[in-house]
Write a protein that holds these residues in place. Structure first.
Motif, PDB file in Angstrom:
ATOM      1  N   SER A  16       0.855  -1.191   0.000  1.00  0.00           N
ATOM      2  CA  SER A  16       0.000   0.000   0.000  1.00  0.00           C
ATOM      3  C   SER A  16       0.890   1.239   0.000  1.00  0.00           C
ATOM      4  O   SER A  16       1.959   1.242   0.603  1.00  0.00           O
ATOM      5  N   VAL A  17       0.454   2.256  -0.717  1.00  0.00           N
ATOM      6  CA  VAL A  17       1.167   3.530  -0.747  1.00  0.00           C
ATOM      7  C   VAL A  17       0.305   4.539  -0.006  1.00  0.00           C
ATOM      8  O   VAL A  17      -0.828   4.815  -0.404  1.00  0.00           O
ATOM      9  N   CYS A  18       0.836   5.066   1.077  1.00  0.00           N
ATOM     10  CA  CYS A  18       0.044   5.951   1.942  1.00  0.00           C
ATOM     11  C   CYS A  18       0.769   7.267   2.186  1.00  0.00           C
ATOM     12  O   CYS A  18       1.948   7.421   1.872  1.00  0.00           O
ATOM     13  N   ALA A  19       0.045   8.207   2.741  1.00  0.00           N
ATOM     14  CA  ALA A  19       0.608   9.496   3.140  1.00  0.00           C
ATOM     15  C   ALA A  19       0.054   9.826   4.527  1.00  0.00           C
ATOM     16  O   ALA A  19      -0.759   9.084   5.083  1.00  0.00           O
ATOM     17  N   LEU A  20       0.522  10.946   5.072  1.00  0.00           N
ATOM     18  CA  LEU A  20       0.053  11.402   6.380  1.00  0.00           C
ATOM     19  C   LEU A  20      -0.642  12.745   6.212  1.00  0.00           C
ATOM     20  O   LEU A  20      -0.177  13.604   5.458  1.00  0.00           O
ATOM     21  N   ARG A  21      -1.747  12.933   6.908  1.00  0.00           N
ATOM     22  CA  ARG A  21      -2.503  14.187   6.805  1.00  0.00           C
ATOM     23  C   ARG A  21      -3.084  14.547   8.161  1.00  0.00           C
ATOM     24  O   ARG A  21      -3.507  13.686   8.927  1.00  0.00           O
ATOM     25  N   ARG A  22      -3.081  15.843   8.463  1.00  0.00           N
ATOM     26  CA  ARG A  22      -3.636  16.344   9.723  1.00  0.00           C
ATOM     27  C   ARG A  22      -4.667  17.437   9.444  1.00  0.00           C
ATOM     28  O   ARG A  22      -4.692  18.028   8.362  1.00  0.00           O
ATOM     29  N   TRP A  23      -5.478  17.719  10.440  1.00  0.00           N
ATOM     30  CA  TRP A  23      -6.397  18.855  10.363  1.00  0.00           C
ATOM     31  C   TRP A  23      -6.375  19.589  11.699  1.00  0.00           C
ATOM     32  O   TRP A  23      -6.069  19.009  12.735  1.00  0.00           O
ATOM     33  N   GLU A  24      -6.671  20.873  11.654  1.00  0.00           N
ATOM     34  CA  GLU A  24      -6.704  21.693  12.870  1.00  0.00           C
ATOM     35  C   GLU A  24      -7.785  22.757  12.740  1.00  0.00           C
ATOM     36  O   GLU A  24      -8.161  23.153  11.630  1.00  0.00           O
ATOM     37  N   GLU A  25      -8.262  23.211  13.896  1.00  0.00           N
ATOM     38  CA  GLU A  25      -9.157  24.366  13.915  1.00  0.00           C
ATOM     39  C   GLU A  25      -8.293  25.620  13.963  1.00  0.00           C
ATOM     40  O   GLU A  25      -7.386  25.729  14.791  1.00  0.00           O
ATOM     41  N   LEU A  26      -8.552  26.564  13.071  1.00  0.00           N
ATOM     42  CA  LEU A  26      -7.786  27.810  13.062  1.00  0.00           C
ATOM     43  C   LEU A  26      -8.205  28.674  14.252  1.00  0.00           C
ATOM     44  O   LEU A  26      -9.401  28.851  14.503  1.00  0.00           O
ATOM     45  N   PRO A  27      -7.240  29.222  15.010  1.00  0.00           N
ATOM     46  CA  PRO A  27      -7.589  30.063  16.159  1.00  0.00           C
ATOM     47  C   PRO A  27      -8.273  31.359  15.719  1.00  0.00           C
ATOM     48  O   PRO A  27      -7.939  31.923  14.669  1.00  0.00           O
ATOM     49  N   ASN A  28      -9.239  31.801  16.508  1.00  0.00           N
ATOM     50  CA  ASN A  28      -9.971  33.040  16.219  1.00  0.00           C
ATOM     51  C   ASN A  28     -10.548  33.046  14.801  1.00  0.00           C
ATOM     52  O   ASN A  28     -10.493  34.057  14.097  1.00  0.00           O
ATOM     53  N   SER A  29     -11.056  31.907  14.400  1.00  0.00           N
ATOM     54  CA  SER A  29     -11.583  31.797  13.039  1.00  0.00           C
ATOM     55  C   SER A  29     -12.736  30.800  13.035  1.00  0.00           C
ATOM     56  O   SER A  29     -12.866  29.973  13.934  1.00  0.00           O
ATOM     57  N   ASP A  30     -13.570  30.898  12.002  1.00  0.00           N
ATOM     58  CA  ASP A  30     -14.667  29.934  11.870  1.00  0.00           C
ATOM     59  C   ASP A  30     -14.321  28.878  10.833  1.00  0.00           C
ATOM     60  O   ASP A  30     -15.199  28.291  10.201  1.00  0.00           O
ATOM     61  N   GLU A  31     -13.001  28.617  10.643  1.00  0.00           N
ATOM     62  CA  GLU A  31     -12.563  27.661   9.640  1.00  0.00           C
ATOM     63  C   GLU A  31     -11.694  26.547  10.242  1.00  0.00           C
ATOM     64  O   GLU A  31     -11.052  26.738  11.275  1.00  0.00           O
ATOM     65  N   VAL A  32     -11.688  25.414   9.563  1.00  0.00           N
ATOM     66  CA  VAL A  32     -10.748  24.331   9.851  1.00  0.00           C
ATOM     67  C   VAL A  32      -9.837  24.200   8.636  1.00  0.00           C
ATOM     68  O   VAL A  32     -10.221  24.553   7.516  1.00  0.00           O
ATOM     69  N   VAL A  33      -8.616  23.698   8.852  1.00  0.00           N
ATOM     70  CA  VAL A  33      -7.626  23.629   7.775  1.00  0.00           C
ATOM     71  C   VAL A  33      -6.974  22.249   7.772  1.00  0.00           C
ATOM     72  O   VAL A  33      -6.890  21.588   8.813  1.00  0.00           O
ATOM     73  N   THR A  34      -6.524  21.808   6.612  1.00  0.00           N
ATOM     74  CA  THR A  34      -5.811  20.536   6.503  1.00  0.00           C
ATOM     75  C   THR A  34      -4.500  20.735   5.749  1.00  0.00           C
ATOM     76  O   THR A  34      -4.396  21.618   4.901  1.00  0.00           O
ATOM     77  N   GLU A  35      -3.503  19.923   6.073  1.00  0.00           N
ATOM     78  CA  GLU A  35      -2.228  19.913   5.355  1.00  0.00           C
ATOM     79  C   GLU A  35      -1.693  18.485   5.353  1.00  0.00           C
ATOM     80  O   GLU A  35      -1.904  17.735   6.305  1.00  0.00           O
ATOM     81  N   GLN A  36      -1.011  18.148   4.274  1.00  0.00           N
ATOM     82  CA  GLN A  36      -0.303  16.865   4.251  1.00  0.00           C
ATOM     83  C   GLN A  36       0.958  17.013   5.097  1.00  0.00           C
ATOM     84  O   GLN A  36       1.585  18.071   5.119  1.00  0.00           O
TER      85      GLN A  36
END
Length: 226
Positions: free
Chosen positions: A31-51
């Protein structure tokens, strides 16, 4: 005689079907896999993701030998008179097994479970066992990938197999999403950071340059892949 031939033919077909059923795909072993995370942006109404990009290269073989190095498979690392690199070979099975188990716990998010002891038992078995590889490792990567795709409009993605689909996704591309109860509920179901590598991206495009009047380099220049 005719009936005998029919029975013989039927028996042969049965055997062929059994052989076809017993065939295993490459994905049963690799299997070929990667790693990815997500976080809630401080003082914001958005969430963000990055590899997650890891510079170190690690090879663990049968829970017996581990090779950890900074070297790349290119002239800069291998020619001997250019970049300085550092590497280590560990041949202590207990230490190697513990290293692999710790990495699996992190990548699979096993410590996040409601019953840590039950979850942790998965890393104790051989990584080649179906219960570990197929039912845990591959299943977690698939589940996490699907959850991220529900929230973020990622590029590249296994769901984008043609340039046309790529162009449509590009219009809605984003690393962020509006934080809603539904979005948070979906992302909280992500376990660890393991995802499938998008190896099927543009799979159905036979000749990108001929069919689309532009090369892959031009396509990549349109957007910063996440």
């Amino acid at each position: 005689k005719s009936q005998k031939n029919k029975n013989k033919h039927k028996h042969k077909n049965k055997n062929n079907k059994k052989k076809a059923t017993n065939k295993r795909a490459v994905s049963d072993y690799l299997s070929v896999c990667a790693l990815r995370r997500w976080e809630e942006l401080p003082n914001s109404d958005e969430v963000v993701t990055e590899q997650v990009f890891v510079h170190a290269k690690l090879l663990v073989v049968d829970d017996r030998v581990a090779v950890l190095t900074s070297a790349n498979l290119n002239d800069r690392s291998m020619i001997g008179s250019r970049d300085s690199e550092l590497g280590a070979v560990v041949v202590q099975p207990e230490a190697v097994r513990e290293l692999r188990q710790d990495l699996w716990r992190e990548h699979l998010g096993l410590k996040h479970g409601s019953n840590e002891e039950d979850n942790d038992s998965v890393v104790q078995v051989s990584p080649a066992a179906d219960a570990a590889y197929r039912d845990t490792w591959c299943a977690a990567a698939k589940s996490n990938t699907e959850l991220f795709d529900k929230v973020f409009r990622g590029i590249p993605s296994n769901t984008i197999t043609t340039v046309g689909e790529y162009r449509r996704r590009l219009e809605r591309f984003g690393k962020t999403a509006t934080k809603t109860p539904q979005v948070l509920d979906t992302l909280k179901r992500v376990r660890g950071s393991l995802v499938e590598f998008p190896s099927d991206f543009l799979l159905d495009e036979v000749d990108l340059e001929a069919s689309s009047s532009f090369a892959i380099e031009a396509l990549a220049g349109d957007v910063q892949f996440q």
